[in-house]
Structures are given as structure tokens and as C-alpha cells.
Design a protein around this motif. Structure first.
Motif, PDB file in Angstrom:
ATOM      1  N   TRP A  24       0.853  -1.002   0.101  1.00  0.00           N
ATOM      2  CA  TRP A  24       0.038  -0.025  -0.001  1.00  0.00           C
ATOM      3  C   TRP A  24       0.792   1.464  -0.127  1.00  0.00           C
ATOM      4  O   TRP A  24       0.661   2.280  -0.675  1.00  0.00           O
ATOM      5  CB  TRP A  24      -1.011  -0.047   1.035  1.00  0.00           C
ATOM      6  N   TRP A  27       1.854   1.675  -3.645  1.00  0.00           N
ATOM      7  CA  TRP A  27       0.705   2.187  -4.427  1.00  0.00           C
ATOM      8  C   TRP A  27       0.527   3.734  -4.316  1.00  0.00           C
ATOM      9  O   TRP A  27       0.099   4.313  -5.120  1.00  0.00           O
ATOM     10  CB  TRP A  27      -0.601   1.299  -4.153  1.00  0.00           C
ATOM     11  N   GLN A  29       2.437   5.854  -3.827  1.00  0.00           N
ATOM     12  CA  GLN A  29       3.432   6.658  -4.639  1.00  0.00           C
ATOM     13  C   GLN A  29       3.098   6.755  -5.992  1.00  0.00           C
ATOM     14  O   GLN A  29       3.515   7.809  -6.625  1.00  0.00           O
ATOM     15  CB  GLN A  29       4.770   5.686  -4.872  1.00  0.00           C
ATOM     16  N   GLU A  30       1.804   6.652  -6.292  1.00  0.00           N
ATOM     17  CA  GLU A  30       1.303   6.867  -7.702  1.00  0.00           C
ATOM     18  C   GLU A  30       1.220   8.185  -7.877  1.00  0.00           C
ATOM     19  O   GLU A  30       1.576   8.696  -8.907  1.00  0.00           O
ATOM     20  CB  GLU A  30       0.039   5.917  -7.859  1.00  0.00           C
ATOM     21  N   ALA A  31       0.604   8.950  -7.003  1.00  0.00           N
ATOM     22  CA  ALA A  31       0.278  10.345  -6.971  1.00  0.00           C
ATOM     23  C   ALA A  31       0.107  11.033  -5.636  1.00  0.00           C
ATOM     24  O   ALA A  31      -0.798  11.541  -5.392  1.00  0.00           O
ATOM     25  CB  ALA A  31      -0.881  10.560  -7.831  1.00  0.00           C
ATOM     26  N   ARG A  39       7.101  11.302  -0.253  1.00  0.00           N
ATOM     27  CA  ARG A  39       7.619  10.047  -0.971  1.00  0.00           C
ATOM     28  C   ARG A  39       8.530   9.561   0.071  1.00  0.00           C
ATOM     29  O   ARG A  39       8.800   8.167  -0.115  1.00  0.00           O
ATOM     30  CB  ARG A  39       8.429  10.513  -2.236  1.00  0.00           C
ATOM     31  N   THR A 104     -10.281   5.408 -12.846  1.00  0.00           N
ATOM     32  CA  THR A 104      -9.147   4.435 -12.388  1.00  0.00           C
ATOM     33  C   THR A 104      -8.708   4.980 -10.897  1.00  0.00           C
ATOM     34  O   THR A 104      -8.409   4.073 -10.247  1.00  0.00           O
ATOM     35  CB  THR A 104      -8.048   4.334 -13.291  1.00  0.00           C
ATOM     36  N   GLU A 105      -9.008   6.338 -10.681  1.00  0.00           N
ATOM     37  CA  GLU A 105      -8.579   6.681  -9.366  1.00  0.00           C
ATOM     38  C   GLU A 105      -9.439   6.129  -8.293  1.00  0.00           C
ATOM     39  O   GLU A 105      -8.773   6.073  -7.190  1.00  0.00           O
ATOM     40  CB  GLU A 105      -8.683   8.265  -9.377  1.00  0.00           C
ATOM     41  N   ALA A 108      -8.343   2.304  -6.017  1.00  0.00           N
ATOM     42  CA  ALA A 108      -7.581   1.953  -4.603  1.00  0.00           C
ATOM     43  C   ALA A 108      -8.243   1.925  -3.409  1.00  0.00           C
ATOM     44  O   ALA A 108      -8.443   1.028  -2.735  1.00  0.00           O
ATOM     45  CB  ALA A 108      -6.400   2.964  -4.488  1.00  0.00           C
ATOM     46  N   ALA A 154      -3.793  11.733  -5.081  1.00  0.00           N
ATOM     47  CA  ALA A 154      -4.617  10.509  -5.706  1.00  0.00           C
ATOM     48  C   ALA A 154      -5.278   9.788  -4.217  1.00  0.00           C
ATOM     49  O   ALA A 154      -4.920   9.759  -3.306  1.00  0.00           O
ATOM     50  CB  ALA A 154      -4.098   9.830  -6.552  1.00  0.00           C
ATOM     51  N   SER A 156      -5.327   6.683  -4.014  1.00  0.00           N
ATOM     52  CA  SER A 156      -4.092   5.664  -3.866  1.00  0.00           C
ATOM     53  C   SER A 156      -3.241   6.275  -2.694  1.00  0.00           C
ATOM     54  O   SER A 156      -2.790   5.386  -1.820  1.00  0.00           O
ATOM     55  CB  SER A 156      -3.378   5.382  -4.803  1.00  0.00           C
ATOM     56  N   PHE A 157      -3.020   7.433  -2.666  1.00  0.00           N
ATOM     57  CA  PHE A 157      -2.107   7.943  -1.607  1.00  0.00           C
ATOM     58  C   PHE A 157      -2.952   7.910  -0.452  1.00  0.00           C
ATOM     59  O   PHE A 157      -2.090   7.725   0.678  1.00  0.00           O
ATOM     60  CB  PHE A 157      -1.636   9.257  -1.865  1.00  0.00           C
TER      61      PHE A 157
END
Length: 185
Positions: A24, A27, A29-31, A39, A104-105, A108, A154, A156-157
Motif C-alpha cells: 500500500w 501504491w 507513490q502513484e500520485a 515520498r 481508475t482513481e 485503490a 490521489a 491511492s495516496f
């Protein structure tokens, strides 16, 4: 909150949750937000996940002959298979729909919600009330990640930065309880 009847299971929860924290945080790190510090924080969480997973895996391997609530041929094992395949099918179908509709966002938070919800069934399978807590916290994180501002980062973040620490905390708790029970046992 933790049942030490099957300490090998607790150690495996530590291993799996360590790997989940690593995944996780990756993932996420995607945005992430633009500041480089995020980061670095995510990398630190990933390293912590591996630091939890490795000793957990080694302890589990060294104690593989210990009992487990997860035994083939039992109703618990059958329930696990049903839950596993149901979540895989739901995740695949809904993810396909999200991809086809350009959302797609949202994958996650969807996956994290499915993971969180499936811990309620796994709590029954393993007889581990702590998995109810994991399920509740991760499901809440998934909902929060879905509604937090996407201009900042995002979903995912948000899933990674909020969900990975849940995996780390509960995984470490389970590892320590499992190792302690194995030492006594």
C-alpha cells in the motif's frame, strides 16, 4: 482482542500485514502531494513493512508445525475460500467497470474497502477479534480516501498513507503476541 490459541496464525498475520503495508505504501507513490517529504515518508513505511514481514515469515517458518485455525477440510477453510473468491470476483468486475468508465482513481479505495470488509469474515475463520478491528479501520480509511481532496493527492495516496500504518500497527501487535505465546508454549 487477540486470541493466542494459535500463535503461528498471529505470526502469519504479522507477515501478511507487513507485506500489505509495503504494497500500500508503494501504491501510494502513484500520485502523492508534490512535497518530496511524502515520498520519503512512504518509502519509510514501505521499509517498515518489510522489517515487519521478514522476521514474521522467518518465525512462521520456524514454527510451521504449530497448530492453526486455518486447516483444509474445515468449515473455516471453506468460508475462507468463499470469501476469497467472492472478493476477487467483485474486485475484478468493479475494477473493470471503473477502468471502462475512466474512473481508475477509484480502484485503490475500492480494493482497500474490499480488503477491509473481508477481514470481518477472516476474524471468524481465524477466531481473531483483532481482525474485526483491522476490518473496521481499513474500511473507514477506504471511505475517507474516497472523499478526501483529489487536488491534494490521489485516492491511492490516502489509502497508503492512512492504511499502511493500520497494517503495521496491527501486524506488529500480532507478531509480538504470537512470538510471546510461542515462547511460553
Amino acid at each position: 482482542m487477540i486470541d493466542v490459541a494459535h500463535p503461528r496464525d498471529l505470526v502469519m498475520i504479522g507477515a501478511i500485514f507487513g507485506l500489505a503495508a509495503f504494497i500500500w505504501s508503494g501504491w501510494a507513490q502513484e500520485a502523492p502531494p508534490r512535497a518530496r517529504v511524502w515520498r520519503l515518508v512512504l518509502a519509510g513505511i514501505g521499509v517498515a513493512g518489510l522489517a515487519l514481514a521478514v522476521p514474521s515469515i522467518l518465525t512462521a517458518i520456524g514454527n510451521w508445525s504449530e497448530s492453526s485455525a486455518f486447516t483444509t477440510g474445515t468449515s473455516a477453510f471453506t468460508l475462507y475460500l468463499i470469501v476469497f473468491w467472492a472478493e476477487v470476483i467483485i474486485a475484478a468486475v468493479v475494477s473493470f467497470f471503473l477502468i471502462r468508465t475512466g474512473q481508475t482513481e477509484n480502484i485503490a479505495p475500492l480494493i482497500l474497502a474490499i480488503v477491509g470488509i473481508h477481514f470481518f469474515a477472516l476474524a471468524v475463520v481465524f477466531g481473531q477479534p483483532v481482525l474485526h478491528m483491522a476490518g473496521l479501520l481499513l474500511t473507514i480509511v477506504a471511505v475517507v480516501a474516497f472523499i478526501l481532496p483529489r487536488e491534494t493527492a490521489a485516492p491511492s495516496f490516502w489509502c497508503g498513507i492512512l492504511g499502511a500504518p493500520v497494517f503495521l500497527g496491527i501486524g506488529l501487535w500480532c507478531l509480538l503476541a504470537g512470538r510471546s505465546a510461542l515462547a511460553v508454549g
